[in-house]
Design an enzyme around this catalytic site. Sequence first.
Site, PDB file in Angstrom:
ATOM      1  N   SER A 182      34.371  24.929  49.691  1.00 50.71           N
ATOM      2  CA  SER A 182      33.045  25.363  49.262  1.00 50.71           C
ATOM      3  C   SER A 182      32.099  24.163  49.220  1.00 50.71           C
ATOM      4  CB  SER A 182      33.144  26.073  47.912  1.00 50.71           C
ATOM      5  OG  SER A 182      31.959  26.774  47.621  1.00 50.71           O
ATOM      6  N   ASP A 212      34.834  36.262  53.303  1.00 45.79           N
ATOM      7  CA  ASP A 212      34.151  35.397  52.343  1.00 45.79           C
ATOM      8  C   ASP A 212      32.761  35.955  52.058  1.00 45.79           C
ATOM      9  OD1 ASP A 212      32.780  33.221  51.054  1.00 45.79           O
ATOM     10  OD2 ASP A 212      34.310  31.877  51.850  1.00 45.79           O
ATOM     11  N   HIS A 254      36.517  33.905  49.508  1.00 44.25           N
ATOM     12  CA  HIS A 254      36.194  32.548  49.099  1.00 44.25           C
ATOM     13  C   HIS A 254      37.267  32.050  48.127  1.00 44.25           C
ATOM     14  CE1 HIS A 254      33.049  29.485  49.102  1.00 44.25           C
ATOM     15  NE2 HIS A 254      33.231  29.308  47.801  1.00 44.25           N
TER      16      HIS A 254
END
Length: 433
Positions: A252, A349, A382
């Site tokens: 991320s 995601d 994610h």
Amino acid sequence: MPWFFLAVTVVGAWFTFNAYLPARVRGSLTGPSFLAGWLTSELSSHHFAWQLIATVFFVWAGALEAWPGWLGLGISLASWIGLFGLAVISHHAAPAIELALEDGLGETYRDEIEPEVAKAMERPLRPGRRLIPFLLLDPEVKRHADIPYAPEHGFRGLLDVYVPKVGAQGAPVLFQIHGGAWVISQKRHQALPLMLQLSRAGWVCVSINYRLSPRATWPDHIIDVKRALAWVRNHIADYGGDPDFIVATGGSAGGHLSSLVGLTGNDVEWQPGFEDEDTRVQACVPFYGVYDFTNTHGRQLHDGLIEFLQKHVMKTSLETHRKEWEKASPLHRIHQNAPPFFIVQGTHDSLTPVEEARLFHRRLHATSQQPVCYAEIPGAQHAFEIFHSLRTTHVVRGVERFLGWAWSRELRRRAGGLQAPNASGSATTNITT
């Protein structure tokens, strides 16, 4: 009881449905949808267990005495079929990873991994971890905790070093940068399945903190990361690591920062007071990163990221400071001397769009003189690999093979007396669009 059972089954079914189709539009459901989809897709067997236990209890308590209970039972059965499908999709991570490695490194890449490196990688993962996914410890790994690299920043200037308990000497080094939208989290919250497995295989792993927004303002974050990298270069030999072979990784925001580290080695603009330190890395493995702050190509799903960055991280307007925003974007820092990359992204995601990762891969692959691998993991949300799961196991194994290939290539280079490639270049002002 029948109506209550029906309500519970609807909630359980929503968790399953959301894992397949998470909310990708901006709104109040984005966060809950991500959290629910993340936990359900990675822990589908655990969700099946709690739904089954709940169903048995409700049936025993008389939930089937009226038609809502029977409807709830039907919904539960459909949810269980969906959960089984999620488990099947998790297995698809293995061929996706392998295809990415073969495409990026060549179909015979396994033959290029040195025998002693391959032997260390063959060790099975610690048993029972998927049953207890948040057990993020390993008796074969020692952690040297809270080592200061920037003592004036307190907790944010600390790092941890993970080493094999049996010791290491001249071991390759993994440099882990945590995510958290540049505003939250810390060094002990992410990438532990990968770091523990690599340490068991003989690697030395470093996980760092860095200053966070809104107190910190860009480029404080990347300056801290590079300062920590300089510390590693100067001190990691004391822990058995090889200062001349360092791989950057992160997820991320950490994927964004690790990509910048890989693309901006020795950029003096981001090395105030330590301009002479070597901040190049020999490979880079970003997970579900943010690659373009400017959204120049429209790959982000909405303007939420830009608004967030303007208010909390960059604290400048994109319109009036576009050049600085481009400098902060890996997509705009691509150059031919980039080190080998392995980009990992989940298809599901809902926070960092897969479309942006695809674009970053295409641009980097077309420009870099080094191999670029790109794995698109089916069904992955994610942050999918921050605890143990079936999908995490497959991905960790694949990343381990990529790193084994990179380290083997370095060992052959040294044995042949060849000059090291310009691993991460010095892209101080190189901006591509």
